[in-house]
Design an enzyme around this catalytic site. Sequence first.
Site, mmCIF file in Angstrom:
data_model
loop_
_atom_site.group_PDB
_atom_site.id
_atom_site.type_symbol
_atom_site.label_atom_id
_atom_site.label_comp_id
_atom_site.label_asym_id
_atom_site.label_seq_id
_atom_site.Cartn_x
_atom_site.Cartn_y
_atom_site.Cartn_z
ATOM 1 N N ARG A 20 22.913 76.260 57.327
ATOM 2 C CA ARG A 20 22.353 75.009 56.844
ATOM 3 C C ARG A 20 20.908 74.809 57.507
ATOM 4 N NH1 ARG A 20 25.843 70.452 60.273
ATOM 5 N NH2 ARG A 20 25.331 71.185 62.279
ATOM 6 N N ASP B 230 18.042 53.788 53.927
ATOM 7 C CA ASP B 230 19.238 54.319 53.422
ATOM 8 C C ASP B 230 19.653 55.489 54.309
ATOM 9 O OD1 ASP B 230 17.032 55.812 52.907
ATOM 10 O OD2 ASP B 230 17.771 56.488 50.902
ATOM 11 N N HIS B 231 19.013 56.145 55.067
ATOM 12 C CA HIS B 231 19.351 57.253 55.971
ATOM 13 C C HIS B 231 18.107 57.846 56.878
ATOM 14 C CE1 HIS B 231 17.340 60.086 53.426
ATOM 15 N NE2 HIS B 231 18.128 59.637 52.296
ATOM 16 N N HIS C 237 11.578 66.139 53.419
ATOM 17 C CA HIS C 237 12.342 67.317 52.916
ATOM 18 C C HIS C 237 11.042 68.446 52.878
ATOM 19 C CE1 HIS C 237 16.171 65.942 51.913
ATOM 20 N NE2 HIS C 237 15.785 64.913 51.322
ATOM 21 N N SER D 233 20.830 59.511 50.108
ATOM 22 C CA SER D 233 20.308 58.253 49.428
ATOM 23 C C SER D 233 21.229 57.852 48.366
ATOM 24 C CB SER D 233 19.118 58.766 48.419
ATOM 25 O OG SER D 233 17.855 59.165 49.420
ATOM 26 N N HIS E 99 34.756 70.106 55.731
ATOM 27 C CA HIS E 99 33.943 70.761 54.637
ATOM 28 C C HIS E 99 34.825 71.065 53.204
ATOM 29 C CE1 HIS E 99 30.234 71.802 56.802
ATOM 30 N NE2 HIS E 99 31.123 71.890 57.912
ATOM 31 N N ARG F 185 31.307 68.894 51.358
ATOM 32 C CA ARG F 185 30.094 68.433 52.255
ATOM 33 C C ARG F 185 29.077 69.337 52.058
ATOM 34 N NH1 ARG F 185 30.333 68.161 58.761
ATOM 35 N NH2 ARG F 185 28.386 68.746 59.294
ATOM 36 N N GLY F 186 27.888 68.571 52.191
ATOM 37 C CA GLY F 186 26.674 69.081 51.455
ATOM 38 C C GLY F 186 25.821 69.923 52.439
ATOM 39 N N ASP F 187 25.586 69.867 53.684
ATOM 40 C CA ASP F 187 24.754 70.255 54.374
ATOM 41 C C ASP F 187 25.053 71.803 54.301
ATOM 42 O OD1 ASP F 187 26.945 70.409 55.851
ATOM 43 O OD2 ASP F 187 26.081 69.941 57.760
ATOM 44 N N ARG F 188 26.106 72.756 54.473
ATOM 45 C CA ARG F 188 26.502 74.194 54.448
ATOM 46 C C ARG F 188 26.719 74.588 52.855
ATOM 47 N NH1 ARG F 188 26.029 76.157 59.341
ATOM 48 N NH2 ARG F 188 26.535 74.645 61.228
ATOM 49 N N ASP G 139 11.582 60.235 53.083
ATOM 50 C CA ASP G 139 12.368 61.244 52.524
ATOM 51 C C ASP G 139 11.951 62.458 51.676
ATOM 52 O OD1 ASP G 139 15.439 61.954 52.300
ATOM 53 O OD2 ASP G 139 15.458 61.497 50.094
ATOM 54 N N ARG H 11 32.524 81.763 58.747
ATOM 55 C CA ARG H 11 31.747 80.898 58.327
ATOM 56 C C ARG H 11 30.282 81.119 59.020
ATOM 57 N NH1 ARG H 11 33.749 75.153 60.211
ATOM 58 N NH2 ARG H 11 31.505 74.399 60.021
ATOM 59 N N ASP I 19 12.951 54.620 52.644
ATOM 60 C CA ASP I 19 13.774 56.036 52.444
ATOM 61 C C ASP I 19 13.598 57.048 53.462
ATOM 62 O OD1 ASP I 19 15.525 57.978 51.075
ATOM 63 O OD2 ASP I 19 15.568 56.488 49.497
ATOM 64 N N ARG J 153 36.498 76.287 63.474
ATOM 65 C CA ARG J 153 35.857 75.419 64.139
ATOM 66 C C ARG J 153 36.608 73.999 63.889
ATOM 67 N NH1 ARG J 153 29.872 76.523 65.065
ATOM 68 N NH2 ARG J 153 29.326 74.384 64.414
ATOM 69 N N ASP J 154 36.906 73.734 62.781
ATOM 70 C CA ASP J 154 37.563 72.383 62.354
ATOM 71 C C ASP J 154 38.825 72.649 62.536
ATOM 72 O OD1 ASP J 154 35.007 71.133 61.842
ATOM 73 O OD2 ASP J 154 35.128 72.067 59.725
ATOM 74 N N HIS K 44 18.460 65.601 56.050
ATOM 75 C CA HIS K 44 18.483 64.257 56.512
ATOM 76 C C HIS K 44 19.126 64.483 57.957
ATOM 77 C CE1 HIS K 44 19.294 62.793 52.210
ATOM 78 N NE2 HIS K 44 18.364 63.373 52.496
ATOM 79 N N LYS L 48 12.797 57.596 43.328
ATOM 80 C CA LYS L 48 13.750 56.770 43.931
ATOM 81 C C LYS L 48 13.957 55.574 42.794
ATOM 82 C CE LYS L 48 14.600 59.255 47.615
ATOM 83 N NZ LYS L 48 15.751 59.720 47.927
#
Length: 551
Positions: A205, A461-462, A424, A75, A132, A277-280, A420, A198, A24, A162-163, A492, A352
């Site tokens: 993040r 897995d990543h 973290h 994960s 996002h 989306r998770g990172d931000r 993993d 933003r 992991d 940005r997007d 990640h 896990k």
Amino acid sequence: MVEALKKNPAWKGRKGPVVLVIMDGVGYGKYKEGDAVADSKMYHLDAIRAKSPNTKLKAHGKAVGLPSDEDMGNSEVGHNAMGCGRVFNQGAALVSTSIETGALFQGHAWKEVAATKGTLHFIGLFSDGNVHSHLDHLKAMIKQAKADGVKKVRVHTLFDGRDVGETSALEYIDPFEAFLKEQSTGGFDARIASGGGRMWITMDRYGADWSMVERGWKVHVHGEGRQFASAREAVESYRKEIPGIIDQDLKEFVIADGGKPIGAIQDGDSVVYFNFRGDRSLEITAAFEDDKFDKFDRGRRPAVTYAGMMEYDGDLHAPKRYLVSPPSIDRTMGEYLAATGVRTLAISETQKYGHVTYFFNGNRTGKFDDKLEDFVEIKSDVLPFEQRPWMKCAEITDRILEAIPSGKYDFIRLNFPNGDMVGHTGVYQAVICSMEAMDLQLGRIAKAVDEAGAVLVITADHGNSDDMFEHDKKTGAVSRKADGSPKAKTSHSLNPVPCIIYDPGYQGEYKREPHEGSLVEGLGISSIAATCIELLGYTPPEDYDKPVITR
């Protein structure tokens, strides 16, 4: 129910089981500095790879069903992909479907936030960039809130640039204000309450700049900031005062009536962070949810019902409440193996355990066949992972070394969480320790595979431990603190992961020479399922993503 897999007549068989090891959070790093995997003395992994066919697999973005290749894997989606052999929609497409079918609004989380007697607040990226968030999702939730009897809605806008077009904010504000006015009838009151760019507020993040989150917290929660009569007035004023400013950098603003903010968040309110989306999304989520929070002084912390659009981090279980559940996955590898009579062991430690069981089996609780499947959980230590970076990899291996020669199992899958969970923490020395501890166990497993005539598949897995420092995207240079030390990255990575097939009993059933590049390149980790089925001596389902081995 699925039909049994067909036997592959070209397979000559092995005495021992197929053993799938999921490391992991272990990938191939892009940068030399900060790659704790490459920095570790992985003698056993290196030796196995040197004498085995191997390749790199994609483990992020579209390869695991996320909206774009800018999205880091995780994960949950990683084990989903490996276990079901196909890519299911995650992120944007999943949210859209959940709204279209009404599943989002039938869920417990939505019912909780919509039950507020106070104000329902929405915070998120204010555009239709679909990386996002998407404004269509927000509009649908506002309409449903009105239908569910919510009386007051406030929207806290994070301008994009940005997007979407870098100065397109007014193209979104004007039609959205018209939409809110249209909805604000029959005692329903919906308005924009605050906002900013933003890259100036809220959407930090990787812990890069918590001051962004602090500014967002003050604006959204406390209603502290420069006041304007409307979002349009705020944008036009800042553009006039700061020539050349683009939307992502617009300063914070608060909409006020008579000097009083119209949307400060109060006790008893509900808050939905509508980015998928998770990172931000993790940092503002932590500000709302974490009792032990030390990144900035939150001041008054209102007691609210908080929900994210999705689960942003399955390892941290953040947020605690989320609106869209994981995808509905069918016809998993586990179900096919049970229908075929293949005896299976799934094992990991607590951190896990659910990934090699629940997520690997398509978000399904329980077993497909109690007589054919054994699930084993090794209890994790309950303390910070950097204090025990070896975690339970030795204990997991002890059980594996009993299982491999026992003759009880045809397929064994296990997860080593080290890369993993320790990754973290951002503690580089601990990650090195975790990698080398895991490597010792890989050596033990490889020896058992040799003795039993088994097959070993090693993958991940990543990525995570392969990218432990913040880097400048343009130059690749390490970002540093004031004291010159590297800024730790605890999230990640977007890096590919290994796929190594160690098969000491190889009898020519597939191509393996030369080792490097002998496996199919450019595939994603969803190919692991078909690969394992092939190595078990069966033909994978036709719609499974193709295996990494070729004949």
